[in-house]
Design a protein around this motif. Structure first.
Motif, PDB file in Angstrom:
ATOM      1  N   THR A 276       0.717  -1.333  -0.117  1.00  0.00           N
ATOM      2  CA  THR A 276      -0.546   0.034   0.403  1.00  0.00           C
ATOM      3  C   THR A 276       1.081   1.068   0.149  1.00  0.00           C
ATOM      4  O   THR A 276       0.546   2.193   0.306  1.00  0.00           O
ATOM      5  CB  THR A 276      -1.063  -0.207   0.918  1.00  0.00           C
TER       6      THR A 276
ATOM      7  N   LYS B 239      -1.574   3.785   0.286  1.00  0.00           N
ATOM      8  CA  LYS B 239      -2.720   3.437   1.877  1.00  0.00           C
ATOM      9  C   LYS B 239      -3.958   2.501   1.849  1.00  0.00           C
ATOM     10  O   LYS B 239      -4.238   1.894   1.897  1.00  0.00           O
ATOM     11  CB  LYS B 239      -2.650   5.005   2.857  1.00  0.00           C
ATOM     12  N   ASN B 240      -4.715   3.448   2.394  1.00  0.00           N
ATOM     13  CA  ASN B 240      -6.011   3.179   2.584  1.00  0.00           C
ATOM     14  C   ASN B 240      -7.244   2.516   1.463  1.00  0.00           C
ATOM     15  O   ASN B 240      -7.534   1.680   1.640  1.00  0.00           O
ATOM     16  CB  ASN B 240      -6.874   3.457   3.514  1.00  0.00           C
TER      17      ASN B 240
END
Length: 321
Positions: free
Chosen positions: A223, A227-228
């Protein structure tokens, strides 16, 4: 127009990138890399990410694609060399510590009266586990350069760190928890650390598909870029049975939408392990390609079947468990 040349050098923790010669070229930017630092491209923008700080745009889209790639390659090569020097300094320090401990222990164990026979001194204690882990991290991993043409002559023979990396990746892939197997059934393997929100990773997919006709391709999703947002897309893929992940991965890259599959705790933990491994091995960016003998794979080795075969065969003989 010929691509521009760039140079990067690091003194202490200060990185300096110049246009042209390392001593006389115009300074483009300087950067403190005392924190964990990653470089990647978005379009023709050079983006720098340090820990959880806001991304920094260092160069704008006035650069051509070739110039942007050259800057990225120059940066990652300089960081790799810097990491290599730090690794050897740590090893030298630990080596001196172990030699000193062995000498002290050996002196204390020597008898005060003449011995009847020579006895072997006990081996010195092993260094701390944290150091053992650090010593197995390949600090010389590099992102490949498009100008790189002769990997067999410029890449050093497989080191202990590379062999350890190769074993770790092979074992992890064999557990079928952490990877997306794109192709199987071949004698050799390429491991790819990739983020589906990384544009260079997406651009590389057709090349991987072509190379997959001759080698196994195992993708370790990470990631780094999204990321998220990446996690939301990848966790369902890792939750699916291994034989279904390829189709989910391909669909994900085709439309950049979350895979239509349920999430699970195992997939979330597997992705977290991939991210920790990516950071621990010191990889500077995605995509990161590693051969099954632990060597980093340059982009030039992916130009065609012959260049890939030449690179794969140029390493030390592969030792399998």
């Amino acid at each position: 127009m010929r691509p521009k040349t760039f140079s990067t050098h690091i003194i202490g923790s200060i990185l300096t990138t110049r246009l042209g010669h390392a001593d006389s070229g115009a300074v483009l930017f300087t950067l403190d890399i005392s924190q964990e630092t990653h470089f990647f491209m978005q379009g023709n923008h050079l983006i720098i990410r340090q820990n959880n700080q806001q991304d920094i745009v260092m160069l704008d889209d006035r650069l051509s694609p070739a110039d942007a790639q050259n800057v990225l390659n120059t940066l990652t090569q300089a960081v790799m060399q810097h990491q290599k020097i730090k690794l050897w300094r740590r090893r030298i320090v630990w080596g001196l510590i172990l030699i000193t401990l062995a000498a002290v222990c050996g002196h204390r164990l020597l008898p005060t009266t003449p011995p009847i026979q020579t006895a072997l001194l006990p081996s010195s204690e092993q260094p701390p586990a944290s150091w053992l882990a650090a010593s197995s991290v390949p600090e010389t991993v590099q992102l490949p350069s498009r100008e790189y043409r002769e990997p067999a002559e410029t890449i050093q023979p497989t080191s202990t760190a590379w062999a350890t990396l190769a074993n770790n990746l092979r074992d992890a892939a064999g557990r079928k928890l952490f990877t997306v197997p794109l192709t199987t059934g071949h004698s050799r393997t390429l491991y790819v650390f990739s983020d589906p929100l990384c544009q260079h990773c997406r651009d590389l997919e057709p090349t991987l598909a072509a190379m997959g006709k001759n080698v196994n391709i195992d993708v370790f999703p990470v990631t780094l870029i999204g990321k998220n947002q990446t996690a939301a897309q990848i966790i369902p893929v890792l939750c699916a049975p291994p034989e279904k992940r390829r189709a989910l991965w391909k669909a994900l890259l085709a439309d950049n939408s979350p895979a239509q599959a349920p999430s699970c705790d195992i997939g979330e933990k597997a992705l977290a392990v991939n991210d920790k491994a990516f950071a621990a091995y010191g990889f500077p960016g995605t995509p990161q390609l590693i051969a099954d003998d632990g060597r980093p794979v340059p982009f030039s080795a992916l130009e065609n079947d012959e260049t890939l075969a030449a690179f794969m065969n140029a390493g030390a003989p592969l030792k399998r468990k």
